[in-house]
Design an enzyme around this catalytic site. Structure first.
Site, PDB file in Angstrom:
ATOM      1  CB  ALA A  42      -6.355 -75.196  -5.283  1.00  0.00           C
ATOM      2  CG  ASP A 232     -12.355 -81.245  -4.676  1.00  0.00           C
ATOM      3  OD1 ASP A 232     -12.454 -82.122  -5.552  1.00  0.00           O
ATOM      4  OD2 ASP A 232     -12.731 -80.074  -4.840  1.00  0.00           O
TER       5      ASP A 232
END
Length: 280
Positions: A42, A232
């Site tokens: 995500a 990320d």
């Protein structure tokens, strides 16, 4: 239009700020407790979307309030969802200790461990313009199957081998690039298998892409709010740049800039606070 298809984890992050990390048997007093949207998949999907890419999120959540809140967040970012809801299994959780400069994380996979065996099959028109981005917070056999499926249709594959695990040789060879932290490089090199290209992450020192070093912006210590999710952010931005046709130097600078921006706010994602799930 090129698409970034992200197969990966969707978590709720429970983050506690601590003055020091506790040793075994030691108790420390945290200064705050917050609940944020997270999961490597995500986080990377949100980062890719922030760079303007069309993003499809593939994964699984529990049929619970945490899962519904996470999907609401992804949808609000303009991310298309191909996400299973798994009954009687909780949405993945990450328990995070952070002192603002470093962090320690325990991940409880929950629904992420239940992603179906053919998760990319519902995605229509997959082809050479698409890029599959995946990590290893979902089962390795599912990741391997998805990589093979994407390559069958000519899509480019980008694998973030984290948390580190052994991968089949053909999956490694398909990765363009394979992305790993420098700390995992010895374990990876022991496999003797080479990816199509290799990105090694060196934290503040930047990244190496097939041996060429790229440095990014330096963030002063007093500007660092939270390091959780910075990697990320880098990887998602790198995927978006690659999918958009950027040359290596441009893609690397974009990615490193995204990581630098990420450490200036709390949580893995911009505005990461999970809100109550919308009624269905």
């Amino acid at each position: 239009m090129p698409r970034v298809i992200v197969l990966g984890s969707i978590n709720t992050d429970q983050e506690t700020l601590v003055p020091t990390f506790p040793k075994p048997g030691e108790k420390v007093v945290g200064t705050s407790l917050s609940r944020h949207a997270g999961g490597k998949g995500a986080n990377q999907a949100v980062a890719a979307r922030a760079q303007g890419a069309e993003v499809i999120m593939v994964g699984a959540v529990g049929d619970d309030p945490a899962g519904r809140s996470a999907l609401n967040m992804l949808f609000a970012h303009g991310i298309k969802l191909q996400v299973e809801r798994i009954a009687q299994v909780p949405t993945g959780q990450a328990i995070i200790w952070s002192d603002g400069q470093a962090n320690a994380i325990v991940v409880v996979p929950g629904a992420n461990a239940k992603v179906g065996p053919n998760p990319l099959r519902p995605i229509h028109g997959m082809g050479p313009e698409d890029l599959l981005l995946t990590q290893l917070e979902t089962p390795v056999d599912v990741v391997a199957g998805a990589v093979r499926y994407a390559r069958k249709y000519g899509a480019r594959v980008m694998v973030n081998a984290a948390p580190y695990a052994d991968l089949p040789a053909d999956v490694i060879e398909a990765a363009d690039p394979l992305v790993i932290p420098a700390a995992d490089l010895p374990a990876f090199e022991a496999s003797g298998v080479r990816p199509a290209s290799l990105v090694v992450l060196h934290g503040k020192a930047g990244l190496d892409w097939d041996g060429e070093r790229f440095a990014g912006p330096v963030v002063a210590d007093d500007e660092v709010v939270d390091t959780v999710g910075a990697t990320d952010a880098l990887i998602g931005a790198l995927a978006a740049a690659i999918a958009g046709g950027a040359e290596r130097a441009t893609a690397a600078r974009t990615a490193l800039g995204a990581a630098a921006d990420n450490v200036r706010h709390a949580g893995s994602q911009p505005d990461p606070r999970l809100r109550p799930a919308l009624s269905e």
